[in-house]
Write a protein that holds these residues in place. Structure first.
Motif, short mmCIF file in Angstrom:
data_model
loop_
_atom_site.label_atom_id
_atom_site.label_comp_id
_atom_site.label_asym_id
_atom_site.label_seq_id
_atom_site.Cartn_x
_atom_site.Cartn_y
_atom_site.Cartn_z
N HIS A 299 39.74 55.06 26.48
CA HIS A 299 40.86 55.99 26.51
C HIS A 299 40.81 56.67 27.88
CE1 HIS A 299 44.03 58.53 24.90
NE2 HIS A 299 43.51 59.47 25.67
N VAL A 300 41.89 56.50 28.65
CA VAL A 300 41.95 57.02 30.02
C VAL A 300 42.72 58.34 30.02
CG1 VAL A 300 42.62 56.54 32.40
CG2 VAL A 300 41.89 54.66 30.91
N LEU A 301 42.04 59.41 30.46
CA LEU A 301 42.65 60.74 30.45
C LEU A 301 43.63 60.96 31.61
CD1 LEU A 301 39.45 62.87 29.73
CD2 LEU A 301 41.35 62.45 28.15
N HIS A 302 43.43 60.23 32.69
CA HIS A 302 44.21 60.41 33.93
C HIS A 302 43.98 61.79 34.53
CE1 HIS A 302 46.15 56.54 33.92
NE2 HIS A 302 46.25 56.68 32.62
N GLY A 303 42.70 62.14 34.63
CA GLY A 303 42.33 63.39 35.27
C GLY A 303 41.27 64.12 34.45
N ARG A 304 41.06 65.36 34.81
CA ARG A 304 40.12 66.23 34.10
C ARG A 304 40.57 67.66 34.29
NH1 ARG A 304 34.88 65.97 37.93
NH2 ARG A 304 35.91 66.28 39.91
N VAL A 305 40.13 68.52 33.42
CA VAL A 305 40.51 69.92 33.52
C VAL A 305 39.93 70.51 34.81
CG1 VAL A 305 40.30 72.19 32.45
CG2 VAL A 305 40.63 70.17 31.02
N ALA A 306 40.80 71.03 35.64
CA ALA A 306 40.39 71.63 36.92
C ALA A 306 41.32 72.81 37.21
CB ALA A 306 40.45 70.59 38.04
#
Length: 198
Positions: free
Chosen positions: A104-111
């Motif tokens: 499962h690809v999130l396409h980023g991270r919490v930043a």
């Protein structure tokens, strides 16, 4: 003497690529003018083809020329195990390490400092996939840095109500390292040593 506007525009466009500064973009622009025309246009054609043919898999969010992607379509894979990664480049890295489940690809991270929040990621889609009840384990493989750990914790909380086992890759990966730059043997060990999140 100022550079011709077309050359200036090419150099400026190249400078917007990640890791390419002003000096490198200028060198690349002059290089593209010095090689045979067909070689320079081959790059342009490759970019054009990628933009036209590559799409997001509607199931996992990976990049492929088919939808569903080759990984989601492979019946030989372990369909009860899903590895959650930040981007498509991490998929390539874990594939090289021998991972045989789904992704499962999130396409980023919490930043927060970059203005990236949970709503900007494919979190709800992950929750929906897990809620369907087809996975026995969700392994969180975000980077071992501040944002990656915060994202993993957010996902753990979001999936807490499910009956699915939630794990995290082992700590063999150096803190602050990018998943895409870690040797495949280390990634394989991190997968093997994954642990359940509290």
């Amino acid at each position: 003497m100022n550079r011709p506007p077309a050359l200036e525009a090419l150099s400026e466009a190249l400078s917007r690529l990640p890791g390419i500064g002003v000096v490198t973009s200028e060198r690349l622009a002059y290089h593209l003018l010095s090689v045979p025309r067909a070689e320079a246009l081959e790059l342009a054609d490759a970019i054009h083809r990628c933009r036209d043919e590559i799409r997001l898999c509607s199931l996992c969010g990976n990049l492929d020329q088919e939808d569903p992607c080759a990984i989601c379509s492979d019946d030989e894979r372990d369909r009860g195990l899903v590895l959650v990664v930040e981007g498509p480049r991490e998929v390539v890295s874990f594939e090289a390490a021998g991972f045989q489940g789904l992704y499962h690809v999130l396409h980023g991270r919490v930043a927060p400092l970059e203005g990236i929040q949970e709503k900007d990621l494919e979190v709800q889609k992950l929750i929906d996939r897990v809620t369907e009840g087809t996975f026995r384990e969700v392994c969180l493989a975000t980077a071992p840095d501040l944002e990656g750990e915060a994202t993993a914790d957010l996902l753990r909380q979001a999936l807490a109500a499910s009956k699915t086992r939630i794990t995290r890759i082992a700590r063999g990966i150096p803190a602050g390292a990018s998943i895409t730059q870690v040797q495949k043997s280390i990634l394989a060990d991190a997968l093997e040593g994954r642990r359940q999140m509290a």
